[in-house]
Write an enzyme that holds these catalytic residues in place. Structure first.
Site, PDB file in Angstrom:
ATOM      1  N   ASP A   1       4.378   0.638  11.959  1.00 24.75           N
ATOM      2  CA  ASP A   1       3.099   0.102  11.474  1.00 24.75           C
ATOM      3  C   ASP A   1       2.805  -1.284  12.026  1.00 24.75           C
ATOM      4  O   ASP A   1       1.678  -1.765  11.904  1.00 24.75           O
ATOM      5  CB  ASP A   1       3.074   0.057   9.947  1.00 24.75           C
ATOM      6  CG  ASP A   1       3.096   1.453   9.359  1.00 24.75           C
ATOM      7  OD1 ASP A   1       3.364   1.585   8.145  1.00 24.75           O
ATOM      8  OD2 ASP A   1       2.862   2.419  10.109  1.00 24.75           O
TER       9      ASP A   1
ATOM     10  N   ARG B   1      -8.838   0.310   4.746  1.00 23.80           N
ATOM     11  CA  ARG B   1      -7.929   1.225   4.064  1.00 23.80           C
ATOM     12  C   ARG B   1      -6.676   0.492   3.574  1.00 23.80           C
ATOM     13  O   ARG B   1      -6.114   0.827   2.542  1.00 23.80           O
ATOM     14  CB  ARG B   1      -7.496   2.345   5.004  1.00 23.80           C
ATOM     15  CG  ARG B   1      -8.637   3.221   5.467  1.00 23.80           C
ATOM     16  CD  ARG B   1      -8.136   4.378   6.252  1.00 23.80           C
ATOM     17  NE  ARG B   1      -7.063   5.049   5.504  1.00 23.80           N
ATOM     18  CZ  ARG B   1      -6.354   6.057   6.006  1.00 23.80           C
ATOM     19  NH1 ARG B   1      -6.612   6.497   7.221  1.00 23.80           N
ATOM     20  NH2 ARG B   1      -5.416   6.612   5.296  1.00 23.80           N
TER      21      ARG B   1
ATOM     22  N   LYS C   1       0.842  -1.206   0.000  1.00 24.36           N
ATOM     23  CA  LYS C   1       0.000   0.000   0.000  1.00 24.36           C
ATOM     24  C   LYS C   1       0.873   1.251   0.000  1.00 24.36           C
ATOM     25  O   LYS C   1       0.627   2.203  -0.750  1.00 24.36           O
ATOM     26  CB  LYS C   1      -0.892   0.011   1.238  1.00 24.36           C
ATOM     27  CG  LYS C   1      -1.556   1.345   1.537  1.00 24.36           C
ATOM     28  CD  LYS C   1      -2.397   1.330   2.785  1.00 24.36           C
ATOM     29  CE  LYS C   1      -1.614   1.692   4.002  1.00 24.36           C
ATOM     30  NZ  LYS C   1      -1.394   3.140   4.204  1.00 24.36           N
ATOM     31  N   ASN C   2       1.918   1.237   0.816  1.00 25.86           N
ATOM     32  CA  ASN C   2       2.731   2.451   0.986  1.00 25.86           C
ATOM     33  C   ASN C   2       3.743   2.661  -0.126  1.00 25.86           C
ATOM     34  O   ASN C   2       4.475   3.652  -0.119  1.00 25.86           O
ATOM     35  CB  ASN C   2       3.400   2.454   2.363  1.00 25.86           C
ATOM     36  CG  ASN C   2       2.358   2.648   3.462  1.00 25.86           C
ATOM     37  OD1 ASN C   2       1.213   3.002   3.188  1.00 25.86           O
ATOM     38  ND2 ASN C   2       2.734   2.371   4.695  1.00 25.86           N
TER      39      ASN C   2
ATOM     40  N   ASP D   1       5.372  20.005   7.387  1.00 27.19           N
ATOM     41  CA  ASP D   1       6.401  21.059   7.305  1.00 27.19           C
ATOM     42  C   ASP D   1       7.651  20.607   6.555  1.00 27.19           C
ATOM     43  O   ASP D   1       8.285  21.418   5.854  1.00 27.19           O
ATOM     44  CB  ASP D   1       6.761  21.537   8.716  1.00 27.19           C
ATOM     45  CG  ASP D   1       7.263  20.408   9.598  1.00 27.19           C
ATOM     46  OD1 ASP D   1       6.615  19.334   9.618  1.00 27.19           O
ATOM     47  OD2 ASP D   1       8.300  20.569  10.255  1.00 27.19           O
ATOM     48  N   LEU D   2       8.012  19.345   6.657  1.00 28.97           N
ATOM     49  CA  LEU D   2       9.229  18.880   5.959  1.00 28.97           C
ATOM     50  C   LEU D   2       8.985  18.740   4.460  1.00 28.97           C
ATOM     51  O   LEU D   2       9.901  18.961   3.653  1.00 28.97           O
ATOM     52  CB  LEU D   2       9.697  17.551   6.562  1.00 28.97           C
ATOM     53  CG  LEU D   2      10.117  17.616   8.036  1.00 28.97           C
ATOM     54  CD1 LEU D   2      10.535  16.236   8.525  1.00 28.97           C
ATOM     55  CD2 LEU D   2      11.217  18.642   8.267  1.00 28.97           C
TER      56      LEU D   2
ATOM     57  N   ARG E   1       0.794  14.831  12.552  1.00 29.99           N
ATOM     58  CA  ARG E   1       1.102  14.570  11.147  1.00 29.99           C
ATOM     59  C   ARG E   1       1.267  15.856  10.333  1.00 29.99           C
ATOM     60  O   ARG E   1       0.562  16.131   9.354  1.00 29.99           O
ATOM     61  CB  ARG E   1       0.042  13.646  10.534  1.00 29.99           C
ATOM     62  CG  ARG E   1      -0.200  12.440  11.423  1.00 29.99           C
ATOM     63  CD  ARG E   1      -0.712  11.244  10.770  1.00 29.99           C
ATOM     64  NE  ARG E   1       0.252  10.591   9.899  1.00 29.99           N
ATOM     65  CZ  ARG E   1      -0.113   9.591   9.103  1.00 29.99           C
ATOM     66  NH1 ARG E   1      -1.360   9.215   9.034  1.00 29.99           N
ATOM     67  NH2 ARG E   1       0.795   9.008   8.335  1.00 29.99           N
TER      68      ARG E   1
ATOM     69  N   CYS F   1      -4.975   8.499   9.085  1.00 31.67           N
ATOM     70  CA  CYS F   1      -5.096   7.893  10.412  1.00 31.67           C
ATOM     71  C   CYS F   1      -4.732   8.924  11.489  1.00 31.67           C
ATOM     72  O   CYS F   1      -3.730   9.618  11.394  1.00 31.67           O
ATOM     73  CB  CYS F   1      -4.158   6.689  10.528  1.00 31.67           C
ATOM     74  SG  CYS F   1      -4.844   5.199   9.840  1.00 31.67           S
TER      75      CYS F   1
HETATM   76  C1  EPZ Z   1       4.427   6.919   6.077  1.00 35.39           C
HETATM   77  O1  EPZ Z   1       3.694   7.974   6.676  1.00 35.39           O
HETATM   78  C2  EPZ Z   1       3.457   5.750   5.994  1.00 35.39           C
HETATM   79  N1  EPZ Z   1       2.327   6.109   5.161  1.00 35.39           N
HETATM   80  C3  EPZ Z   1       2.968   5.387   7.394  1.00 35.39           C
HETATM   81  O2  EPZ Z   1       2.124   4.249   7.280  1.00 35.39           O
HETATM   82  C4  EPZ Z   1       4.172   5.022   8.247  1.00 35.39           C
HETATM   83  O3  EPZ Z   1       3.737   4.756   9.563  1.00 35.39           O
HETATM   84  C5  EPZ Z   1       5.179   6.180   8.252  1.00 35.39           C
HETATM   85  O4  EPZ Z   1       5.536   6.530   6.901  1.00 35.39           O
HETATM   86  C6  EPZ Z   1       6.453   5.837   9.007  1.00 35.39           C
HETATM   87  O5  EPZ Z   1       7.034   4.690   8.452  1.00 35.39           O
HETATM   88  C7  EPZ Z   1       2.464   6.054   3.804  1.00 35.39           C
HETATM   89  O6  EPZ Z   1       3.522   5.754   3.288  1.00 35.39           O
HETATM   90  C8  EPZ Z   1       1.244   6.374   3.000  1.00 35.39           C
HETATM   91  P1  EPZ Z   1       6.668  10.142   8.153  1.00 35.39           P
HETATM   92  P2  EPZ Z   1       4.317   9.477   6.698  1.00 35.39           P
HETATM   93  O7  EPZ Z   1       6.650  11.389   7.359  1.00 35.39           O
HETATM   94  O8  EPZ Z   1       5.058   9.717   5.455  1.00 35.39           O
HETATM   95  C9  EPZ Z   1       6.961  13.497  11.410  1.00 35.39           C
HETATM   96  C10 EPZ Z   1       0.185   2.970   7.622  1.00 35.39           C
HETATM   97  O9  EPZ Z   1      -0.351   2.522   8.648  1.00 35.39           O
HETATM   98  N2  EPZ Z   1       6.853  14.444  10.287  1.00 35.39           N
HETATM   99  O10 EPZ Z   1       7.818   9.181   8.002  1.00 35.39           O
HETATM  100  O11 EPZ Z   1       3.238  10.399   7.093  1.00 35.39           O
HETATM  101  C11 EPZ Z   1       5.654  12.773  11.650  1.00 35.39           C
HETATM  102  O12 EPZ Z   1       4.788  13.553  12.456  1.00 35.39           O
HETATM  103  C12 EPZ Z   1       0.719   4.392   7.619  1.00 35.39           C
HETATM  104  O13 EPZ Z   1       0.349   2.338   6.553  1.00 35.39           O
HETATM  105  C13 EPZ Z   1       7.043  15.807  10.519  1.00 35.39           C
HETATM  106  O14 EPZ Z   1       7.290  16.218  11.646  1.00 35.39           O
HETATM  107  O15 EPZ Z   1       5.324   9.323   7.924  1.00 35.39           O
HETATM  108  C14 EPZ Z   1       6.092  11.515  12.344  1.00 35.39           C
HETATM  109  O16 EPZ Z   1       6.269  11.793  13.726  1.00 35.39           O
HETATM  110  C15 EPZ Z   1       0.500   5.091   8.952  1.00 35.39           C
HETATM  111  N3  EPZ Z   1       6.926  16.668   9.477  1.00 35.39           N
HETATM  112  C16 EPZ Z   1       7.460  11.223  11.718  1.00 35.39           C
HETATM  113  O17 EPZ Z   1       7.876  12.445  11.078  1.00 35.39           O
HETATM  114  C17 EPZ Z   1       6.635  16.244   8.200  1.00 35.39           C
HETATM  115  O18 EPZ Z   1       6.558  17.081   7.276  1.00 35.39           O
HETATM  116  C18 EPZ Z   1       7.430  10.130  10.658  1.00 35.39           C
HETATM  117  O19 EPZ Z   1       6.487  10.541   9.687  1.00 35.39           O
HETATM  118  C19 EPZ Z   1       6.442  14.869   7.985  1.00 35.39           C
HETATM  119  C20 EPZ Z   1       6.560  13.972   9.036  1.00 35.39           C
END
Ligand code: EPZ
Length: 426
Positions: free
Chosen positions: A314, A405, A32-33, A134-135, A131, A126
């Site tokens: 996850d 989902r 999915k991801n 900013d990055l 979430r 979710c």
């Molecule tokens: C991806 O989410 C996955 N979703 C998530 O899977 C997964 O849990 C996550 O990566 C971590 O592996 C998809 O790929 C669609 P992150 P993402 O940006 O990209 C912080 C599932 O159940 N952050 O790596 O949103 C954030 O708050 C889903 O399949 C910022 O601060 O995760 C978190 O604490 C849930 N600023 C950490 O980084 C940003 O701009 C990791 O988030 C972006 C993220």
């Protein structure tokens, strides 16, 4: 709840009678991801894209609706997804589409690269933490985008040029958005501090199959040479390591012997290690793995979620379910998301003995009993199903829209492995 079906409230539920061991084989389909960013990336591909081995999860359906709303043509067929965005004509997404899933944010990079403009309402998804994006915005600004934010939306404009970008934390989504935008930018981009998940490698391989020039995925340093055009391609994403880990954990909870195929066992090394600590036997082979377990699992000890290749966030909630019914005490530390213990109060309804302090949960394993529980996010919902499969007596799990989902035909797959589970919807 002992062997009785709860009164109907009109929403679908799983009815599960626990205590049955699982036996058989289940084929894991494309991740999915991986699929979700690849669908978004198609916005900047000048040709038809075919992604094979894709299931009709609601996240994939919603992502295709986003592409259709922009003028793309998409369909599920031949066991996969066809997308053709040559007719793409819009570059704005409203809240009715972005509110449904976090992955809507992935459209920013490709749309900006393709049209010089992108506007989306802030994404939903979710509820496992704030979430922020900013990055994503920081990376696109480093590539030359002018970005303005309002209370509910973000607007990006400009022509992109290569840059040196340093991420302060390995955000998967921000890494993916930056790679996609840089793939069509003018010049060279060096991205340091990148996420290294297998889904990033899938994105690199997809873009390169379309004529792009991305190198270094799987490491913290990725180099991207922008190209003027990307052509269509057929691509097979990696097998879903999280779905595979979910079924493997189900076997460790219930006992039996379950083989998962269509997934690279190297993508699950940290999960395999934890399953072995929980007393399961795991035999890895090319394209899959077999899990064998007898009786209740042992407490896996300390489980701490980390960016890949660490233990995946996850699978934290499915593993909390395992720890809840194991012999002994475990410590679950969730480092990635601030609100990813929502399954714990539901597990406590089943008799679990868990105390939470900040990011750490202390889990004193015991035999669980059936109860009525409700899923509040995707992976937490899967955890409730796994706990019910291992519990004594009958359970009902509602909130299936969360589970749908990311797990296609979850009930059918578990039932085929011998679980006593059915989906009722009045
Ligand atoms: C991806 O989410 C996955 N979703 C998530 O899977 C997964 O849990 C996550 O990566 C971590 O592996 C998809 O790929 C669609 P992150 P993402 O940006 O990209 C912080 C599932 O159940 N952050 O790596 O949103 C954030 O708050 C889903 O399949 C910022 O601060 O995760 C978190 O604490 C849930 N600023 C950490 O980084 C940003 O701009 C990791 O988030 C972006 C993220």
């Amino acid at each position: 709840m002992k062997n009785s079906v709860p009164p109907s409230d009109g929403f679908p539920k799983y009815i599960i009678n626990g205590g049955r061991a699982l036996f058989g084989e289940t084929e894991i389909m494309s991740a999915k991801n991986s699929i979700l960013p690849l669908i978004a990336c198609s916005a900047m591909i000048d040709g038809e894209v075919y992604l094979s081995r894709c299931e009709r999860t609601s996240d994939s359906e919603n992502m295709l609706n986003i592409m259709r709303s922009l003028g793309g043509r998409c369909r599920f067929a031949d066991g996969g997804i066809y997308i053709d965005c040559r007719g793409l004509s819009r570059c704005r997404l409203g809240a009715e589409l972005t509110g449904r899933l976090r992955s809507s944010v992935f459209i920013l990079g490709p749309l900006l690269a393709r049209t010089g403009r992108a506007e989306i309402c802030y994404p939903g998804g979710c509820d496992i933490g704030p979430r922020p994006i900013d990055l994503h915005i920081y990376g696109l600004r480093m590539l030359g985008a002018e970005i303005t934010e309002s209370d509910d939306s973000v607007t990006c404009r400009g022509n992109l040029r290569g840059a040196r970008i340093e991420l302060p934390l390995p955000s998967v989504g921000a890494t993916e958005n930056i790679i996609m935008a840089a793939a069509r930018a003018e010049g060279r981009t060096v991205l340091c501090g990148a996420a290294a998940e297998p889904e990033i490698t899938d994105l690199q391989n997809f873009i390169n199959a379309c004529g792009g020039r991305v190198h270094g995925a799987g490491t913290r340093r990725i180099e991207i040479e922008g190209v003027r055009r990307l052509h269509g391609t057929s691509f097979t994403p990696s097998g879903d390591r999280i779905a595979a880990g979910t079924f493997m954990t189900a076997c460790a909870i219930c006992g039996g012997e379950v083989t998962v195929t269509g997934v690279n066992p190297a993508h699950l090394a940290s999960v395999t290690d934890a399953l072995r600590r929980a007393g399961a036997e795991v035999e890895e082979r090319t394209g899959g793995a077999t899990v064998r377990a007898v009786g209740r699992p042992r407490a896996p000890g300390r489980i701490e979620t980390k960016p890949y290749p660490g233990f995946p966030t996850d699978l934290q909630s499915p593993f909390t379910a395992l720890a809840a019914c194991a012999k002994g005490t475990s410590y679950i530390i969730e480092n990635l998301f601030e609100n990813r213990f929502r399954h714990i109060p539901q597990l406590i309804k089943m008799g679990a003995d868990i105390t939470v302090c900040g990011r750490a949960a202390t889990v004193r394993g015991k035999k669980l009993h059936g109860a009525e529980t409700e899923a509040e996010d995707l992976r937490g919902g899967a955890a409730l199903v796994l706990a019910a499969l291992g519990a004594e007596g009958s359970s009902a799990v509602s909130g299936l829209r969360h589970i749908d989902r990311g797990y296609y035909d979850f009930c059918g797959r578990l039932s085929a492995l011998g679980a006593d589970i059915r989906r009722i919807s009045q």
